[in-house]
Write an enzyme that holds these catalytic residues in place. Structure first.
Site, PDB file in Angstrom:
ATOM      1  N   ARG A   3       0.872  -1.170   0.000  1.00 11.96           N
ATOM      2  CA  ARG A   3       0.000   0.000   0.000  1.00 11.96           C
ATOM      3  C   ARG A   3       0.912   1.223   0.000  1.00 11.96           C
ATOM      4  O   ARG A   3       1.764   1.368   0.879  1.00 11.96           O
ATOM      5  CB  ARG A   3      -0.857  -0.002   1.265  1.00 11.96           C
ATOM      6  CG  ARG A   3      -1.606   1.289   1.447  1.00 11.96           C
ATOM      7  CD  ARG A   3      -2.507   1.214   2.653  1.00 11.96           C
ATOM      8  NE  ARG A   3      -3.183   2.472   2.847  1.00 11.96           N
ATOM      9  CZ  ARG A   3      -3.113   3.197   3.957  1.00 11.96           C
ATOM     10  NH1 ARG A   3      -2.378   2.785   4.983  1.00 11.96           N
ATOM     11  NH2 ARG A   3      -3.758   4.320   4.052  1.00 11.96           N
TER      12      ARG A   3
ATOM     13  N   HIS B  89      -7.576   7.023   1.093  1.00 14.29           N
ATOM     14  CA  HIS B  89      -8.460   5.878   1.397  1.00 14.29           C
ATOM     15  C   HIS B  89      -9.052   5.290   0.111  1.00 14.29           C
ATOM     16  O   HIS B  89     -10.078   4.630   0.142  1.00 14.29           O
ATOM     17  CB  HIS B  89      -9.636   6.272   2.316  1.00 14.29           C
ATOM     18  CG  HIS B  89      -9.245   6.665   3.703  1.00 14.29           C
ATOM     19  ND1 HIS B  89      -9.926   7.629   4.408  1.00 14.29           N
ATOM     20  CD2 HIS B  89      -8.277   6.212   4.527  1.00 14.29           C
ATOM     21  CE1 HIS B  89      -9.391   7.774   5.605  1.00 14.29           C
ATOM     22  NE2 HIS B  89      -8.371   6.926   5.697  1.00 14.29           N
TER      23      HIS B  89
ATOM     24  N   ARG C   7      -7.094  14.381  13.983  1.00 10.92           N
ATOM     25  CA  ARG C   7      -6.924  15.409  12.946  1.00 10.92           C
ATOM     26  C   ARG C   7      -8.138  16.328  12.905  1.00 10.92           C
ATOM     27  O   ARG C   7      -9.275  15.869  13.073  1.00 10.92           O
ATOM     28  CB  ARG C   7      -6.753  14.754  11.575  1.00 10.92           C
ATOM     29  CG  ARG C   7      -5.389  14.204  11.328  1.00 10.92           C
ATOM     30  CD  ARG C   7      -5.328  13.421  10.026  1.00 10.92           C
ATOM     31  NE  ARG C   7      -5.273  11.992  10.278  1.00 10.92           N
ATOM     32  CZ  ARG C   7      -5.406  11.059   9.350  1.00 10.92           C
ATOM     33  NH1 ARG C   7      -5.599  11.394   8.095  1.00 10.92           N
ATOM     34  NH2 ARG C   7      -5.341   9.786   9.668  1.00 10.92           N
TER      35      ARG C   7
ATOM     36  N   GLU D  86      -8.895  -3.326   2.711  1.00 10.74           N
ATOM     37  CA  GLU D  86      -7.806  -2.763   1.903  1.00 10.74           C
ATOM     38  C   GLU D  86      -6.822  -3.833   1.448  1.00 10.74           C
ATOM     39  O   GLU D  86      -6.391  -3.848   0.302  1.00 10.74           O
ATOM     40  CB  GLU D  86      -7.032  -1.736   2.728  1.00 10.74           C
ATOM     41  CG  GLU D  86      -7.713  -0.404   2.785  1.00 10.74           C
ATOM     42  CD  GLU D  86      -6.977   0.585   3.661  1.00 10.74           C
ATOM     43  OE1 GLU D  86      -6.156   0.153   4.503  1.00 10.74           O
ATOM     44  OE2 GLU D  86      -7.218   1.787   3.496  1.00 10.74           O
TER      45      GLU D  86
END
Ligand code: AMP
Length: 409
Positions: free
Chosen positions: A96, A184, A245, A388
């Site tokens: 990834r 994402h 965040r 993922e």
């Protein structure tokens, strides 16, 4: 085909192995082995399991990523969590890669040129891209000439129109690569394909809003299987409120902090990435479970944090639906999206005017890969387990098939 997937984070190293046959299975299979090492101070939490039910967990001291990968791989081919006979049983390794920059969107075989392109955009995502490059070097050292494939988290959003991808700053920003990339993407793409499959619909006919709500949060507007807008931008800081965040804030706050409070770039980075979001507002935690518990007990700042989170989610979903000009299904995925009936209910409440309504009983169960909307509602609501790693393994399988299938076949 044995596909090893590596996910190299700034303070973690995750990996898993999939066995894929001659064709891709319709439903995502479980991995045959998975392991992760997460660093905290001078110790690291190590956990491994295989599909045979063997597992190991330990607190260990691991100094470098190389040691971590060595340790993980060792447990893949030896000891009680063994899943394959040895390194030569690995056919391909998928990585990834968080940021592909303006040039790299499609999954690519790792070559010197691809590595230098990843390096050249590492200024955009320094913690991630460097860790991923290190992972590639270590795999080459430990596994020799096995093919390695980079799958980009920005890739799925390459189809965003320029109007969505361009910031309304000076035009030369775009020429300098300062544009909206979105993140994402691997999971948003997976969810759009899985949603079409679960709904029994042609992906080309669907308007979807996918809500990836984990530690990081983002939305994607997907039309006919292609991303047309998303909430994260140049960096994974834009958009929704997240665990630590801030998501989008008025950029004027930043110039104010620099001018009036003498903030350095490092301090700004720290406050926006690590001291904001659920943690920053509540003062207690970045974990939604703790925010929900504290809010139920009447903790005012936890309640405010939750209210902001839901408010921003509703307004973001509204914006995505407006961009799509309608919506067939809303998808919830990742830690909060998959596990929190309260957050899903609070978000959906304001969309009843679109005949987007939950089935409260199904919602309370948080069933994975299921439709949780009221049976007679017009818009479907799905919970889809984030996959993922499986998506990366699939991309590797596809690329290897294409590379080994003679032209014309
Ligand atoms: P992820 O990044 O997808 O692993 O998501 C991690 C986040 O999911 C955690 O920080 C929690 O905030 C959230 N989460 C996990 N389980 C639950 C739950 N049962 N209810 C609410 N939030 C949860």
């Amino acid at each position: 085909m044995n596909v090893l997937v590596l996910n190299s984070g700034s303070s973690s190293q995750k990996s898993c192995l999939y066995e894929v046959g001659d064709s891709l299975p319709e439903n995502p299979p479980g991995s045959v082995w998975e392991g992760k090492i997460e660093w905290a101070d001078d110790k690291a939490q190590y956990s491994i399991k295989n599909s045979g039910g063997a597992s190991r967990q330990d607190l260990i001291s691991v100094g470098s990523r190389e040691e971590a990968i060595e340790r993980l791989l060792g447990s893949l081919w030896s000891g009680k969590t063994q899943a394959i006979s040895g390194p030569s049983a690995i056919d391909v390794v998928g990585h990834r890669v968080v940021h592909g920059g303006p040039q790299h969107f499609e999954p690519s075989i790792v070559t010197a040129e691809v590595k230098s392109a990843i390096e050249s955009v590492s200024v955009f995502a320094p913690l991630h891209n460097r860790a991923e490059l290190e992972g590639m070097e270590i795999v080459a050292k430990k596994l020799g000439a096995v093919p390695q494939i980079a799958v980009f988290d920005t890739g799925f959003h390459r189809t965003m129109p320029l109007s969505a991808a361009t910031y309304p700053g000076p035009y030369h920003w775009l020429e300098q690569g300062i544009r909206r990339y979105g993140f994402h993407g691997i999971n948003h793409q997976y969810c759009s394909q899985r949603a079409a499959q679960l709904l029994g619909k042609d992906p080309n006919s669907l308007k979807l809003v996918t809500c990836h709500l984990g530690n990081g949060c983002s939305l994607a507007a997907i039309f006919g299987g292609r991303s047309v807008d998303t909430t994260m931008g140049f960096t994974p800081l834009e958009g929704l409120m997240m665990g630590t965040r801030s998501g989008s804030v008025d950029p004027g706050i930043l110039t104010y902090l620099i001018r009036q409070r003498q903030f350095s770039s490092q301090q700004l980075d720290e406050v926006l990435n690590q001291k904001s979001g659920l943690l920053g507002v509540s003062g207690i935690s970045n974990d939604m479970r703790q925010i929900l518990t504290a809010s139920r007990k009447g903790h005012e700042r936890a309640k405010l944090a939750l209210d902001i989170y839901v408010h921003r989610l509703r307004s973001g979903i509204g914006a995505m639906i407006a961009v799509l000009g309608g919506v067939d299904a809303l998808v919830f995925t990742a830690g909060v999206g998959e596990n929190s009936p309260e957050v899903r209910a609070a978000v959906c409440e304001n969309f009843a005017f679109l005949d987007l309504r939950l089935d409260p009983g199904k919602n309370a169960q948080s069933p994975l890969d299921e439709d949780i909307s009221a049976p007679d509602a017009t818009v479907r609501i799905l919970v889809i387990h984030a996959q993922e790693d499986w998506m990366i393994a699939r991309e590797c399988w596809n690329l290897v098939q294409t590379a080994t299938t003679p032209r014309g076949h």
